[in-house]
Design a protein around this motif. Structure first.
Motif, PDB file in Angstrom:
ATOM      1  N   UNK A   1       0.485  21.706  32.451  1.00 61.01           N
ATOM      2  CA  UNK A   1       1.109  22.022  31.434  1.00 61.01           C
ATOM      3  C   UNK A   1       2.487  21.822  32.234  1.00 61.01           C
ATOM      4  N   UNK A   2       2.223  20.910  33.952  1.00 64.64           N
ATOM      5  CA  UNK A   2       3.852  21.187  33.927  1.00 64.64           C
ATOM      6  C   UNK A   2       4.794  19.688  33.057  1.00 64.64           C
ATOM      7  N   UNK A   3       4.675  19.528  32.723  1.00 63.57           N
ATOM      8  CA  UNK A   3       5.067  18.236  31.697  1.00 63.57           C
ATOM      9  C   UNK A   3       5.512  19.209  30.429  1.00 63.57           C
ATOM     10  N   UNK A   4       6.049  20.331  30.625  1.00 64.75           N
ATOM     11  CA  UNK A   4       6.620  21.572  30.107  1.00 64.75           C
ATOM     12  C   UNK A   4       7.767  21.096  30.450  1.00 64.75           C
ATOM     13  N   UNK A   5       7.392  21.197  32.117  1.00 63.78           N
ATOM     14  CA  UNK A   5       9.635  21.118  32.723  1.00 63.78           C
ATOM     15  C   UNK A   5      10.436  20.118  32.168  1.00 63.78           C
ATOM     16  N   UNK A   6       9.818  19.034  31.883  1.00 61.41           N
ATOM     17  CA  UNK A   6      10.234  17.766  31.535  1.00 61.41           C
ATOM     18  C   UNK A   6      11.382  18.097  30.186  1.00 61.41           C
ATOM     19  N   UNK A   7      10.993  19.259  29.280  1.00 60.15           N
ATOM     20  CA  UNK A   7      11.105  19.547  28.281  1.00 60.15           C
ATOM     21  C   UNK A   7      12.828  20.331  28.411  1.00 60.15           C
ATOM     22  N   UNK A   8      14.189  19.740  27.361  1.00 63.34           N
ATOM     23  CA  UNK A   8      15.445  20.657  27.494  1.00 63.34           C
ATOM     24  C   UNK A   8      15.310  22.079  27.860  1.00 63.34           C
ATOM     25  N   UNK A   9      16.542  21.923  28.383  1.00 61.92           N
ATOM     26  CA  UNK A   9      15.796  23.872  28.721  1.00 61.92           C
ATOM     27  C   UNK A   9      16.969  24.812  27.152  1.00 61.92           C
ATOM     28  N   UNK A  10      16.894  24.145  26.213  1.00 60.89           N
ATOM     29  CA  UNK A  10      17.347  24.582  25.338  1.00 60.89           C
ATOM     30  C   UNK A  10      16.303  25.015  24.125  1.00 60.89           C
ATOM     31  N   UNK A  11      14.407  24.933  24.717  1.00 63.25           N
ATOM     32  CA  UNK A  11      13.226  24.980  24.285  1.00 63.25           C
ATOM     33  C   UNK A  11      13.816  26.832  23.860  1.00 63.25           C
ATOM     34  N   UNK A  12      13.241  27.473  22.988  1.00 63.73           N
ATOM     35  CA  UNK A  12      12.954  28.403  22.190  1.00 63.73           C
ATOM     36  C   UNK A  12      11.744  29.362  21.949  1.00 63.73           C
ATOM     37  N   UNK A  13      10.804  27.930  21.503  1.00 65.22           N
ATOM     38  CA  UNK A  13       9.605  28.498  21.279  1.00 65.22           C
ATOM     39  C   UNK A  13       8.503  26.622  21.550  1.00 65.22           C
ATOM     40  N   UNK A  14       7.855  27.831  22.245  1.00 66.30           N
ATOM     41  CA  UNK A  14       6.380  27.304  22.968  1.00 66.30           C
ATOM     42  C   UNK A  14       5.173  27.328  22.572  1.00 66.30           C
ATOM     43  N   UNK A  15       4.236  26.404  21.491  1.00 68.67           N
ATOM     44  CA  UNK A  15       3.311  26.908  20.899  1.00 68.67           C
ATOM     45  C   UNK A  15       2.234  26.287  20.948  1.00 68.67           C
TER      46      UNK A  15
END
Length: 120
Positions: A1-15
Motif C-alpha cells: 500500500x505504499x503506492x498510496x503515498x504517490x497520490x496527490x494530497x488532495x485525496x478525500x476518500x480512500x475505499x
C-alpha cells in the motif's frame, strides 16, 4: 500500500476494502489534510497503525477492521501538539478483529463526534 503515498494530497476518500491488500499501512496517511474516509477493512494488512493519524483534521470515517494490525492505539496520537489539529469530526473508528492491544488513549475523549470507542 505504499503506492498510496504517490497520490496527490488532495485525496478525500480512500475505499480499498476487501481487496486482499497485504503489508503495512503507509505512514503518509496522516499527511493527507483533506482525507475524510479510510475504508480498508477485510484485507490482509499487518504492522501498526499510522503514527499521528488522529491529526488528520478532515478525517470522519476510518474502518480498518478484519485485518492483522498489531500494537496499540496510542501511536495514533503521537507527534501532535498545538501545531497539528486533531480529527474532531471523526464519527466512526472501527479497528475490530485485529491483533491490537493496550488501552484506549485519553486522546479519544476529545473526539466528541465519535459514536463509540474502538473495540480492541
Amino acid at each position: 500500500p505504499d503506492e498510496i503515498c504517490l497520490l496527490e494530497y488532495t485525496l478525500e476518500h480512500l475505499y480499498l476494502n476487501s481487496n486482499s491488500i497485504t503489508g503495512n499501512l503507509p505512514s503518509c496517511l496522516s499527511d493527507f489534510q483533506n482525507l475524510q474516509t479510510i475504508d480498508m477493512h477485510n484485507n490482509l494488512l499487518s504492522g501498526t497503525l499510522p503514527r499521528g493519524l488522529m491529526f488528520s483534521p478532515s478525517l470522519k470515517y476510518v474502518d480498518l477492521s478484519n485485518n492483522g494490525l498489531e500494537g496499540g492505539l496510542d501511536i495514533l496520537f503521537e507527534g501532535g501538539g498545538v501545531t497539528k489539529p486533531i480529527a474532531l469530526d471523526l464519527e466512526t473508528f472501527n479497528v475490530a478483529n485485529n491483533k491490537l492491544s493496550g488501552t484506549i488513549p485519553e486522546g479519544f475523549a476529545a473526539l466528541v463526534n465519535l459514536s463509540e470507542l474502538p473495540e480492541l
